[in-house]
Design a protein around this motif. Structure first.
Motif: not given
Length: 288
Positions: A203-222
């Protein structure tokens, strides 16, 4: 295009394109995830990616919008099985993605009628590399939006022992629900999110982009959780899954999740243990 699952103490819906709970992105076609007559789930959708520009998914992309990368190849259908009260399958690929990974996916869901296996549904994705190149650095996970407290005053935490991401109401007196990892593929993923946290990617810019989706997938145990340290919790969401792993040409990787509901954390954990045992038994080779 979808099938409802009503064989134990939780009710849900399986779609033909990998979503759980609802077949569409608007939360209309399906039951969600119901426990004790209470709807607990807003969205559960699949994401598979290997870079900030390549993440095939059918997850929300903004307010009222979603990526629709998965294309149905074989609609949801049921199968009679003597070991399970419900067994359903569907097949789809990622041909709707502008930067596809050339995946073919078989989605199977299983539910059992009797305790201790009556408060969860198992969802397994068999991911095949149908392309002409080896797929490296692959992550696969479920984005899920749980509303346990209907006013959005929730907490999410991660139980590393049981590999269980769970949600409950900050003020108590609510059910518990969550997603348990069942496979041994790759490392565990847990990325908690909330629309009240300004630094969160969704929700930084009210969008969930491809890059942000990959960020959540690839950050391990956040982190270990979100919402417990504020008076009213948050309207929480989470990504849970696996990675990284490699899929050779025509190779297959399976990832599985149990969606669980319960009356307390202990109740939820007991079902998580039961789900792991059942999944392990289910996957013993017939020749073993």
């Amino acid at each position: 295009d979808f099938m409802n699952i009503n064989v134990n103490r939780v009710s849900s819906t399986r779609s033909s394109k990998g979503r759980i709970g609802y077949a569409d992105s608007q939360g209309e076609d399906g039951l969600g995830f119901i426990y004790k007559s209470e709807p607990l789930l807003v969205e559960a959708s699949l994401m598979i990616g290997n870079s900030a520009s390549a993440a095939s998914n059918n997850t929300r992309s903004g307010f009222g919008t979603a990526d629709e990368h998965f294309v149905k190849k074989l609609r949801a259908y049921g199968e009679v099985d003597t070991k399970a009260a419900f067994l359903g399958h569907s097949e789809f690929d990622d041909s709707g993605s502008p930067n596809r990974l050339n995946l073919q996916i078989r989605h199977s869901q299983t539910a059992f009628a009797n305790a201790p296996d009556d408060k969860y549904i198992i969802s397994e994705y068999e991911i095949r590399n149908a392309g002409q190149r080896v797929l490296n650095n692959i992550y696969a996970g479920l984005f899920s939006d749980w509303d346990i407290d209907q006013l959005g005053r929730d907490v999410t935490k991660y139980d590393a022992t049981n590999r269980l991401a769970y949600v409950y109401g900050r003020h108590g007196g609510t059910s518990y629900a969550g997603v348990k990892l069942l496979s041994t593929t790759g490392q565990a993923i847990y990325y908690p999110l909330a629309n009240q946290v300004s630094s969160d990617p969704i929700f930084v810019d009210s969008e969930f982009s491809i890059a942000e989706k990959f960020q959540t997938l690839s950050s391990g145990i956040k982190s270990t959780g979100l919402g417990e340290d504020v008076p009213d919790g948050y309207d929480v969401l989470l990504v849970s899954g696996y990675g990284p792993f490699t899929i050779p040409i025509n190779g297959i990787v399976k990832v599985a999740f149990a969606l669980i509901a319960g009356d307390s954390l202990a109740d939820l954990q007991a079902s998580a243990v039961a789900a792991q045992k059942k999944y392990d038994e289910w996957n013993i080779p017939e020749s073993a």
